[in-house]
Write an enzyme that holds these catalytic residues in place. Structure first.
Site, short mmCIF file in Angstrom:
data_model
loop_
_atom_site.label_atom_id
_atom_site.label_comp_id
_atom_site.label_asym_id
_atom_site.label_seq_id
_atom_site.Cartn_x
_atom_site.Cartn_y
_atom_site.Cartn_z
CB THR A 70 -9.05 4.46 8.75
OG1 THR A 70 -8.59 3.16 9.30
CG2 THR A 70 -7.88 5.49 9.29
CD GLN A 72 -11.03 -1.75 4.50
OE1 GLN A 72 -10.90 -2.91 5.30
NE2 GLN A 72 -12.03 -1.63 3.68
CB SER A 73 -10.90 1.52 11.71
OG SER A 73 -10.77 1.10 12.94
CG ASN A 74 -7.11 -3.97 11.88
OD1 ASN A 74 -7.83 -4.36 10.55
ND2 ASN A 74 -6.02 -3.29 11.63
CB CYS A 76 -14.47 0.33 13.07
SG CYS A 76 -14.04 2.13 13.40
#
Ligand SMILES: Cc1ncc(COP(=O)(O)O)c(C=O)c1O
Length: 329
Positions: A70, A72-74, A76
């Site tokens: 997403t 706000q992916s952690n 990534c």
């Protein structure tokens, strides 16, 4: 046995602390394993998964890490941090449009030098296609891509939390409390799968309990069983696929798509009561489920319960407007 490749990234062992005031209020000994402090930008459970995934990537000669998540992916952000640390290239495909100003994990991706590709909702639904196209693009330009699945979730990533269970068993044998229950947030279930494998391999006495925050209990159980089966097939571990997988069900709410005021208030209350900050998308939801279970029956999970804080703090900042409203109302 097919030994998995691994590189050291996590600052481990992570500390275990007692939540003193909350324990007194609930009538149960509640602890937290601070896996939010694994390092490389407080990258939580992802750093443990990446020890094995990036180990595999390097063993294959890759120079470019590709992943998806997403906005706000952690995961990534953790991949961006590891790539920067190791001098690799990172391409992260995120669901959403480029905002006018970067924030939270997205801001960190850019600051860490990752290339960000934006996926429409449609493209995100079939993201393996988008990832293959990025990998092809990297190859065309002479690079060697390695695709990390969403949330680092496959039988290789799960080994990170197998190691976390081994670490917990060692901490217990060196004086940490003998927990009746170890609770963990579940999105895909990869972390819980790893803990369940490590429990058998290290003789960890505690029951491993997951709190799904997005998918149904049936879906999560199917996934965990599948991942453990694949890990056994690939690495030859002498373990059984567990017949029962203990989940606290019913706390999925809006899943990752939405963060409610109740979840933000829980996060604020814990910050004020214990000085610990959860993340709004994953751990606040799961910790809420754990608290609800213990409030209904303080003995439901035994006398000593340890929640593994899997990180994610940076997605708090894009929620500053909702938080300001709650703090000032
Ligand atoms: C902070 C945080 N906690 C927990 C999880 C869930 O991990 P898993 O997908 O292994 O269930 C994630 C996954 O994205 C996460 O970012």
């Amino acid at each position: 046995m097919n030994a998995p490749a691994r590189i050291e990234l996590a600052l481990a062992p992570t500390p275990i602390m007692k939540l003193e005031r909350l324990s007194r209020r609930l009538g149960v000994e509640l602890y937290m394993k601070r896996d939010d402090l694994t390092g490389l930008l407080e990258s939580g459970n992802k750093i443990r998964k990446l020890e094995f995934l990036v180990g595999d990537a390097l063993a294959q000669g890759a120079d470019t890490l590709i992943t998806v998540g997403t906005l706000q992916s952690n995961c990534c952000r953790a991949v961006s941090a590891v790539a920067a640390r190791l001098g690799l290239r990172a391409v992260v495909a995120v669901k959403g449009e480029r905002p006018a100003a970067y924030d939270g994990n997205l801001l960190l991706n850019r600051m860490l030098g990752a290339e960000v590709r934006y996926l429409t909702d449609e493209e995100f639904k079939s993201y393996p296609v988008a990832l293959d196209a990025i990998a092809e693009d990297v190859r065309r330009h002479g690079g060697k891509p390695y695709i990390i699945p969403e949330s680092g979730s496959n039988e290789i990533g799960a080994l990170g939390y197998l190691e976390c269970a081994v670490e917990l068993a060692e901490q217990i044998s060196h004086g940490a409390p003998r927990f009746d229950t170890i609770a963990v947030t579940v999105f895909s279930g990869g972390s819980q799968a790893g803990l369940l494998m490590g429990k058998q391999l290290a003789g960890l006495p505690s029951e491993i309990v997951g709190v799904p925050i997005a998918f149904s209990a049936d879906h999560v159980r199917g996934y965990i069983t599948d991942i453990i089966g694949k890990a056994v097939g690939r690495f030859g571990f002498a373990i059984d696929v567990p017949k029962t997988i203990h989940l606290l069900d019913g706390y999925q709410g809006a899943g990752r798509a939405g963060v409610t005021d109740a979840e933000l208030l829980l996060l604020i209350n814990l910050a004020r009561e214990e000085g610990v900050m959860l993340d709004p998308v994953y751990t606040a939801k799961a910790f809420g489920g754990l608290l609800d279970t213990l409030q209904r029956d303080p003995k439901a999970l035994g006398q000593r319960v340890c929640f593994i804080h899997t990180g994610g703090i940076f997605s708090l900042f894009p929620l500053r407007e909702s938080l300001t409203r709650l703090l000032d109302s």
